[in-house]
Design a protein around this motif. Structure first.
Motif, PDB file in Angstrom:
ATOM      1  N   ILE A  65       2.865   3.815   3.069  1.00  0.00           N
ATOM      2  CA  ILE A  65       4.271   4.057   3.418  1.00  0.00           C
ATOM      3  C   ILE A  65       5.056   2.738   3.459  1.00  0.00           C
ATOM      4  N   TRP A  66       4.470   1.705   4.130  1.00  0.00           N
ATOM      5  CA  TRP A  66       5.222   0.454   4.335  1.00  0.00           C
ATOM      6  C   TRP A  66       5.406  -0.325   3.028  1.00  0.00           C
ATOM      7  N   SER A  67       4.540  -0.043   2.004  1.00  0.00           N
ATOM      8  CA  SER A  67       4.624  -0.803   0.743  1.00  0.00           C
ATOM      9  C   SER A  67       6.021  -0.714   0.131  1.00  0.00           C
ATOM     10  N   ALA A  99      -7.363 -12.639   0.307  1.00  0.00           N
ATOM     11  CA  ALA A  99      -7.976 -11.470   0.946  1.00  0.00           C
ATOM     12  C   ALA A  99      -6.911 -10.710   1.731  1.00  0.00           C
ATOM     13  N   ALA A 100      -6.808  -9.387   1.476  1.00  0.00           N
ATOM     14  CA  ALA A 100      -5.714  -8.577   2.034  1.00  0.00           C
ATOM     15  C   ALA A 100      -4.389  -9.149   1.526  1.00  0.00           C
ATOM     16  N   CYS A 101      -4.300  -9.234   0.188  1.00  0.00           N
ATOM     17  CA  CYS A 101      -3.174  -9.931  -0.462  1.00  0.00           C
ATOM     18  C   CYS A 101      -1.864  -9.187  -0.336  1.00  0.00           C
ATOM     19  N   GLY A 102      -1.906  -7.892   0.000  1.00  0.00           N
ATOM     20  CA  GLY A 102      -0.667  -7.121   0.118  1.00  0.00           C
ATOM     21  C   GLY A 102       0.105  -7.139  -1.183  1.00  0.00           C
ATOM     22  N   GLY A 104       1.348  -9.648  -2.584  1.00  0.00           N
ATOM     23  CA  GLY A 104       1.150 -10.895  -3.335  1.00  0.00           C
ATOM     24  C   GLY A 104       1.981 -12.071  -2.860  1.00  0.00           C
ATOM     25  N   ARG A 105       2.398 -12.041  -1.602  1.00  0.00           N
ATOM     26  CA  ARG A 105       3.216 -13.150  -1.083  1.00  0.00           C
ATOM     27  C   ARG A 105       2.522 -14.485  -1.313  1.00  0.00           C
ATOM     28  N   PHE A 106       1.246 -14.606  -0.893  1.00  0.00           N
ATOM     29  CA  PHE A 106       0.549 -15.883  -1.097  1.00  0.00           C
ATOM     30  C   PHE A 106      -0.142 -15.945  -2.460  1.00  0.00           C
ATOM     31  N   VAL A 120      -7.426  -9.188  -3.259  1.00  0.00           N
ATOM     32  CA  VAL A 120      -8.144  -7.968  -2.847  1.00  0.00           C
ATOM     33  C   VAL A 120      -7.346  -7.321  -1.718  1.00  0.00           C
ATOM     34  N   ASP A 121      -7.225  -6.006  -1.784  1.00  0.00           N
ATOM     35  CA  ASP A 121      -6.534  -5.280  -0.714  1.00  0.00           C
ATOM     36  C   ASP A 121      -7.042  -3.840  -0.728  1.00  0.00           C
ATOM     37  N   SER A 122      -6.968  -3.179   0.448  1.00  0.00           N
ATOM     38  CA  SER A 122      -7.434  -1.791   0.528  1.00  0.00           C
ATOM     39  C   SER A 122      -6.316  -0.795   0.231  1.00  0.00           C
ATOM     40  N   SER A 123      -5.094  -1.279  -0.006  1.00  0.00           N
ATOM     41  CA  SER A 123      -3.974  -0.367  -0.267  1.00  0.00           C
ATOM     42  C   SER A 123      -3.616  -0.390  -1.748  1.00  0.00           C
ATOM     43  N   PRO A 124      -3.852   0.734  -2.482  1.00  0.00           N
ATOM     44  CA  PRO A 124      -3.472   0.758  -3.906  1.00  0.00           C
ATOM     45  C   PRO A 124      -1.978   0.500  -4.098  1.00  0.00           C
ATOM     46  N   LEU A 141      -9.294  -3.558  -5.816  1.00  0.00           N
ATOM     47  CA  LEU A 141      -9.196  -2.712  -4.618  1.00  0.00           C
ATOM     48  C   LEU A 141     -10.458  -2.913  -3.796  1.00  0.00           C
ATOM     49  N   GLY A 142     -10.329  -3.189  -2.515  1.00  0.00           N
ATOM     50  CA  GLY A 142     -11.544  -3.379  -1.720  1.00  0.00           C
ATOM     51  C   GLY A 142     -11.223  -3.612  -0.262  1.00  0.00           C
ATOM     52  N   ASP A 143     -12.295  -3.599   0.534  1.00  0.00           N
ATOM     53  CA  ASP A 143     -12.140  -3.738   1.980  1.00  0.00           C
ATOM     54  C   ASP A 143     -12.607  -5.123   2.426  1.00  0.00           C
ATOM     55  N   ALA A 160      -3.787 -13.700   5.029  1.00  0.00           N
ATOM     56  CA  ALA A 160      -2.550 -13.832   5.815  1.00  0.00           C
ATOM     57  C   ALA A 160      -2.160 -12.518   6.468  1.00  0.00           C
ATOM     58  N   LEU A 161      -1.913 -12.582   7.760  1.00  0.00           N
ATOM     59  CA  LEU A 161      -1.325 -11.493   8.548  1.00  0.00           C
ATOM     60  C   LEU A 161      -2.056 -10.162   8.378  1.00  0.00           C
ATOM     61  N   ALA A 162      -3.375 -10.197   8.298  1.00  0.00           N
ATOM     62  CA  ALA A 162      -4.124  -8.947   8.102  1.00  0.00           C
ATOM     63  C   ALA A 162      -5.193  -8.715   9.158  1.00  0.00           C
ATOM     64  N   THR A 164      -5.294  -8.769  12.300  1.00  0.00           N
ATOM     65  CA  THR A 164      -4.929  -7.949  13.459  1.00  0.00           C
ATOM     66  C   THR A 164      -5.215  -6.464  13.193  1.00  0.00           C
ATOM     67  N   HIS A 165      -5.344  -6.098  11.905  1.00  0.00           N
ATOM     68  CA  HIS A 165      -5.613  -4.688  11.583  1.00  0.00           C
ATOM     69  C   HIS A 165      -7.096  -4.343  11.683  1.00  0.00           C
ATOM     70  N   VAL A 166      -7.987  -5.339  11.795  1.00  0.00           N
ATOM     71  CA  VAL A 166      -9.425  -5.025  11.876  1.00  0.00           C
ATOM     72  C   VAL A 166      -9.895  -5.146  13.327  1.00  0.00           C
TER      73      VAL A 166
HETATM   74  C1  LIG Z   1       0.845  -7.512   6.834  1.00  0.00           C
HETATM   75  S1  LIG Z   1       0.099  -7.206   5.264  1.00  0.00           S
HETATM   76  C2  LIG Z   1      -0.155  -8.877   4.700  1.00  0.00           C
HETATM   77  C3  LIG Z   1      -0.099  -8.963   3.210  1.00  0.00           C
HETATM   78  C4  LIG Z   1      -0.096 -10.389   2.677  1.00  0.00           C
HETATM   79  N1  LIG Z   1      -1.345 -11.072   2.969  1.00  0.00           N
HETATM   80  C5  LIG Z   1       1.060 -11.152   3.289  1.00  0.00           C
HETATM   81  O1  LIG Z   1       0.812 -12.047   4.106  1.00  0.00           O
HETATM   82  O2  LIG Z   1       2.213 -10.813   2.987  1.00  0.00           O
HETATM   83  C6  LIG Z   1      -1.565  -6.735   5.675  1.00  0.00           C
HETATM   84  C7  LIG Z   1      -2.350  -6.313   4.447  1.00  0.00           C
HETATM   85  O3  LIG Z   1      -3.710  -6.163   4.844  1.00  0.00           O
HETATM   86  C8  LIG Z   1      -4.259  -5.068   4.134  1.00  0.00           C
HETATM   87  N2  LIG Z   1      -5.436  -4.619   4.876  1.00  0.00           N
HETATM   88  C9  LIG Z   1      -5.481  -4.183   6.153  1.00  0.00           C
HETATM   89  N3  LIG Z   1      -6.741  -3.878   6.501  1.00  0.00           N
HETATM   90  C10 LIG Z   1      -7.516  -4.146   5.410  1.00  0.00           C
HETATM   91  C11 LIG Z   1      -8.900  -4.041   5.132  1.00  0.00           C
HETATM   92  N4  LIG Z   1      -9.775  -3.599   6.075  1.00  0.00           N
HETATM   93  N5  LIG Z   1      -9.342  -4.404   3.918  1.00  0.00           N
HETATM   94  C12 LIG Z   1      -8.492  -4.838   2.956  1.00  0.00           C
HETATM   95  N6  LIG Z   1      -7.155  -4.951   3.158  1.00  0.00           N
HETATM   96  C13 LIG Z   1      -6.679  -4.610   4.370  1.00  0.00           C
HETATM   97  C14 LIG Z   1      -3.130  -4.070   4.080  1.00  0.00           C
HETATM   98  O4  LIG Z   1      -3.317  -3.091   3.080  1.00  0.00           O
HETATM   99  C15 LIG Z   1      -1.927  -4.985   3.844  1.00  0.00           C
HETATM  100  O5  LIG Z   1      -1.683  -5.129   2.465  1.00  0.00           O
END
Ligand SMILES: C[S@@+](CC[C@H](N)C(=O)[O-])C[C@H]1O[C@@H](n2cnc3c(N)ncnc32)[C@H](O)[C@@H]1O
Length: 295
Positions: A65-67, A99-102, A104-106, A120-124, A141-143, A160-162, A164-166
């Motif tokens: 949704i947030w993409s 890792a968790a590139c979202g 592609g900011r970085f 690599v990111d888990s969100s297509p 695509l990956g975790d 970057a900024l990811a 906190t989600h784990v």
């Molecule tokens: C706030 S965004 C940050 C994206 C980018 N790194 C940036 O700084 O703009 C967090 C990203 O982490 C990804 N993400 C969250 N949990 C993940 C996981 N377990 N494995 C892979 N990606 C994950 C999300 O899909 C999202 O794209």
């Protein structure tokens, strides 16, 4: 389900501001203004019934949704980009995992510096945007807990900024160490645990309009350090960019309504601006780490 009551947030902010006054940062006028504001909030009938039940949404669904709007203004970017880029500028060009590139900011900043980047990111949906933004990079695509990257494949990992989600840092930091060559570098930015504790956690509206919050785990400074040391990553630098220590002399006038749920907690803070500015003064927003794998 999360029970988000505006009074819980507003009284919490007042409480943090009052605690800072109790420890000597503010005078009696400030304390009595806060106490009067607490009474006014408790008497405000419009707040009493304003609680919202919020779903917990997983990262894949949340970023689907947030993409669509992720690349809009994001106040957190100003609190990680300058330090992360300063660290990156001092590192040699090589093979990099974002890792968790979202979106592609970085990845884009790394490609511009001449690195060969795998994102690599888990969100297509986030990856689709990153592919459009950085056509020269490779995306998988990956975790974070099972990175689709070979042992020792990269010279540098950026995340970057990811984190906190784990829930648990250990398996993810161990993956970073696995894919790094000996002597390779790891650069992490994340929301600071103090910000997560204040409700700075992304929100989305589900397809049916239901409010939802993404996972927001609070990793303490020592949690990153312990996880890294356990897998042979040595700290080179740690920064905690923060809000200005001095709030502005004049606070804006308080608003009188909580605003739409999507804007919580920021629109709630605007109801108690003097307390919110005092509570946030000098507080860290992000945490940034530079680790290096032992040779
Ligand atoms: C706030 S965004 C940050 C994206 C980018 N790194 C940036 O700084 O703009 C967090 C990203 O982490 C990804 N993400 C969250 N949990 C993940 C996981 N377990 N494995 C892979 N990606 C994950 C999300 O899909 C999202 O794209």
């Amino acid at each position: 389900m999360i029970y988000e009551h505006p009074l819980a947030y507003l009284l919490g902010v007042e409480g943090i501001a009052l605690m800072r006054a109790f420890t000597g940062e503010h005078d009696s006028e400030f304390v009595h203004a806060r106490l009067a504001e607490v009474r006014r909030l408790l008497d405000d009938g419009s707040l009493a019934g304003a609680a919202v039940e919020v779903d917990r949404v997983d990262s894949v669904e949340g970023y689907r949704i947030w993409s669509r709007t992720y690349d809009g203004p994001n106040g957190a970017f100003a609190f990680d980009e300058p330090v992360v880029k300063e660290i990156l500028d001092a590192l040699p060009v090589g093979a990099v995992l974002d890792a968790a590139c979202g979106t592609g900011r970085f990845t884009s900043a790394l490609a511009a510096r001449g690195h060969r980047v795998v994102g690599v990111d888990s969100s297509p949906e986030m990856l689709a945007r990153a592919r459009d933004r950085v056509p020269g990079a490779e995306f998988r695509l990956g975790d974070l807990t099972r990175l689709p990257v070979a042992d020792g494949e990269v010279d540098l990992v950026v995340c970057a900024l990811a984190l906190t989600h784990v829930r648990e840092l250990e398996p993810v930091i161990a993956e970073f160490a696995r894919v790094l060559r000996p002597g390779g570098h790891l650069v992490i930015s994340d929301m600071h645990p103090e910000r997560v504790a204040r409700g700075s956690i992304p929100s989305v509206r589900g397809p049916d309009g239901r409010p939802g919050r993404l996972p927001g785990h609070r990793h303490l400074v020592g949690d990153y350090l312990r996880a890294a040391l356990a897998v042979g990553l040595r700290p080179r630098r740690c920064e905690e960019p923060r809000f200005p220590a001095e709030p502005p002399a004049e606070s804006p006038s308080p608003t009188t309504a909580p605003g739409p749920w999507e804007l919580w907690p920021w629109s709630l803070a605007e109801m108690v601006p003097e307390a919110a500015l005092a509570a946030d003064a000098g507080e860290p927003v992000t945490i940034i780490w530079h680790f290096q794998r032992e040779p």
